[in-house]
Design a protein around this motif. Structure first.
Motif, PDB file in Angstrom:
ATOM      1  N   LEU A  16       0.778  -1.377  -0.058  1.00 53.03           N
ATOM      2  CA  LEU A  16      -0.068   0.009   0.255  1.00 53.03           C
ATOM      3  C   LEU A  16       0.991   1.339   0.082  1.00 53.03           C
ATOM      4  N   PRO A  17       0.625   2.395  -0.681  1.00 47.64           N
ATOM      5  CA  PRO A  17       1.095   3.496  -0.564  1.00 47.64           C
ATOM      6  C   PRO A  17       1.099   4.355   0.525  1.00 47.64           C
ATOM      7  N   LEU A  18       1.883   5.173   1.131  1.00 47.93           N
ATOM      8  CA  LEU A  18       1.772   5.711   2.163  1.00 47.93           C
ATOM      9  C   LEU A  18       0.988   6.965   1.955  1.00 47.93           C
ATOM     10  N   ALA A  19       0.066   7.404   2.788  1.00 50.78           N
ATOM     11  CA  ALA A  19      -0.949   8.565   2.651  1.00 50.78           C
ATOM     12  C   ALA A  19      -0.412   9.576   3.319  1.00 50.78           C
ATOM     13  N   THR A  20      -0.926  10.976   3.091  1.00 50.46           N
ATOM     14  CA  THR A  20      -0.245  12.128   3.903  1.00 50.46           C
ATOM     15  C   THR A  20      -1.548  12.639   4.328  1.00 50.46           C
ATOM     16  N   SER A  21      -1.140  13.358   5.379  1.00 51.46           N
ATOM     17  CA  SER A  21      -2.237  14.332   6.000  1.00 51.46           C
ATOM     18  C   SER A  21      -2.673  15.288   5.019  1.00 51.46           C
ATOM     19  N   LEU A  29       7.123  13.772   8.548  1.00 52.74           N
ATOM     20  CA  LEU A  29       6.142  14.004   9.539  1.00 52.74           C
ATOM     21  C   LEU A  29       4.824  13.482   9.386  1.00 52.74           C
ATOM     22  N   ASP A  30       4.399  13.610   8.042  1.00 53.28           N
ATOM     23  CA  ASP A  30       3.249  13.532   7.427  1.00 53.28           C
ATOM     24  C   ASP A  30       2.775  11.986   7.113  1.00 53.28           C
ATOM     25  N   ARG A  31       3.791  11.079   6.981  1.00 54.37           N
ATOM     26  CA  ARG A  31       3.594  10.129   6.182  1.00 54.37           C
ATOM     27  C   ARG A  31       3.016   8.957   7.190  1.00 54.37           C
ATOM     28  N   VAL A  32       1.923   8.441   6.808  1.00 59.89           N
ATOM     29  CA  VAL A  32       1.077   7.232   7.490  1.00 59.89           C
ATOM     30  C   VAL A  32       0.690   6.353   6.347  1.00 59.89           C
ATOM     31  N   PRO A  33       0.588   5.180   6.925  1.00 61.03           N
ATOM     32  CA  PRO A  33       0.018   3.994   6.024  1.00 61.03           C
ATOM     33  C   PRO A  33      -1.415   4.366   5.390  1.00 61.03           C
ATOM     34  N   TYR A 116      10.688   8.244  12.835  1.00 57.47           N
ATOM     35  CA  TYR A 116      10.717   8.283  14.391  1.00 57.47           C
ATOM     36  C   TYR A 116      11.751   9.163  14.893  1.00 57.47           C
ATOM     37  N   THR A 117      12.920   9.310  14.105  1.00 58.76           N
ATOM     38  CA  THR A 117      14.138   9.952  14.645  1.00 58.76           C
ATOM     39  C   THR A 117      14.406  11.114  13.634  1.00 58.76           C
ATOM     40  N   GLY A 118      13.496  11.252  12.488  1.00 62.91           N
ATOM     41  CA  GLY A 118      13.909  12.495  11.708  1.00 62.91           C
ATOM     42  C   GLY A 118      15.321  12.429  11.051  1.00 62.91           C
ATOM     43  N   THR A 119      15.939  11.145  10.833  1.00 65.03           N
ATOM     44  CA  THR A 119      17.144  10.866  10.318  1.00 65.03           C
ATOM     45  C   THR A 119      17.035  10.158   9.099  1.00 65.03           C
ATOM     46  N   GLY A 186       7.986  15.781  16.267  1.00 65.52           N
ATOM     47  CA  GLY A 186       6.961  16.349  15.420  1.00 65.52           C
ATOM     48  C   GLY A 186       6.243  15.199  14.795  1.00 65.52           C
ATOM     49  N   TYR A 187       6.624  14.080  15.114  1.00 69.10           N
ATOM     50  CA  TYR A 187       5.800  12.724  14.490  1.00 69.10           C
ATOM     51  C   TYR A 187       4.612  12.245  15.426  1.00 69.10           C
ATOM     52  N   ALA A 188       4.373  13.033  16.699  1.00 63.66           N
ATOM     53  CA  ALA A 188       3.627  12.682  17.751  1.00 63.66           C
ATOM     54  C   ALA A 188       2.327  12.626  16.944  1.00 63.66           C
ATOM     55  N   CYS A 189       1.583  13.320  16.389  1.00 63.90           N
ATOM     56  CA  CYS A 189       0.400  13.442  15.725  1.00 63.90           C
ATOM     57  C   CYS A 189       0.184  12.261  14.839  1.00 63.90           C
ATOM     58  N   SER A 190       1.063  12.105  13.925  1.00 65.16           N
ATOM     59  CA  SER A 190       1.112  10.875  12.850  1.00 65.16           C
ATOM     60  C   SER A 190       0.917   9.423  13.652  1.00 65.16           C
ATOM     61  N   TYR A 191       1.675   9.254  14.820  1.00 69.22           N
ATOM     62  CA  TYR A 191       1.936   8.110  15.870  1.00 69.22           C
ATOM     63  C   TYR A 191       0.748   7.886  16.264  1.00 69.22           C
TER      64      TYR A 191
END
Length: 222
Positions: A16-21, A29-33, A116-119, A186-191
């Motif tokens: 499945l592609p990653l969706a974005t908010s 930061l916006d990438r979610v399944p 998770y780490t922004g790296t 910054g990933y708290a929302c998506s997580y």
């Protein structure tokens, strides 16, 4: 058989592609399944989850060692029967510049913008697949009473699988959001959205502190 059918519905026949908010920049930061709840629905769904004290881990077996049966099935099940297991599907979905192993679906190389780490990670040996809602937590919050087929479906649901830094994944282990959140704040929302999506999809319970942590994560959403 109904849970094997559910696997097909959850995963489809390819990665499945990653969706974005909505309004996302395309950053990690916006990438979610695909299939992850939007912010408003996640907040409503979290409020509807049953609050309960987590159960015990009695009977929980994660690794298939010493002849014991894994309660969530063999790791990295080929859910759609296309010859490509869930780990390979997630790597192909989450990484860029992906190169496959010759004649195989396995990912040989690629680059991960680790949410998770922004790296950025370019060595696949340093990348692991995280169950956003840990399998042990699933067991404690309802999965202990499920049929084996339902546990296999949940463990291989692409909405609950994300490629991340191996170190971050090891740091998280079986912790819930009140005990661990991605170092990349910054990933708290998506997580939080992903976590609530899975808890809702499978009717799992939440502990009081866990719910509060998820409310805080969703409060960080724009």
């Amino acid at each position: 058989m109904r849970w094997l059918l559910l696997i097909f519905l959850l995963t489809g026949c390819s990665a499945l592609p990653l969706a974005t908010s909505p309004g996302a920049t395309g950053s990690q930061l916006d990438r979610v399944p695909a299939g992850t709840l939007d912010v408003a629905t996640a907040r409503t769904s979290l409020a509807a989850l049953k609050v309960a004290t987590p159960g015990r881990l009695d009977g929980y077996v994660r690794d298939c060692d010493d002849g014991k049966a894994c309660v969530f099935g063999q790791p990295w099940f080929d859910a759609d029967g296309d010859g490509c297991d869930q780990r390979s599907q997630v790597l192909a979905r989450d990484l860029t510049n992906v190169e496959r192993k010759p004649g195989r679906c396995g990912v040989q190389s690629g680059t991960l913008d680790d949410p998770y780490t922004g790296t950025q990670i370019s060595r696949t040996s340093k990348i692991q697949i995280d169950h956003v809602v840990p399998l042990a937590e699933m067991w404690r919050s309802g999965a202990a009473a499920w049929a084996p087929e339902q546990r296999v479906a949940a463990a291989n649901d692409l909405r609950n699988l994300v490629a991340v830094s191996g170190k971050a994944n090891q740091s998280k282990s079986d912790k819930t959001p009140d005990e661990w959140m991605p170092p990349n704040s910054g990933y708290a929302c998506s997580y939080g959205r992903m976590y609530v999506t899975v808890k809702t999809a499978y009717g799992l319970t939440v502990a009081p502190a866990e719910r509060t942590a998820l409310e805080n994560a969703l409060a960080s959403c724009g």
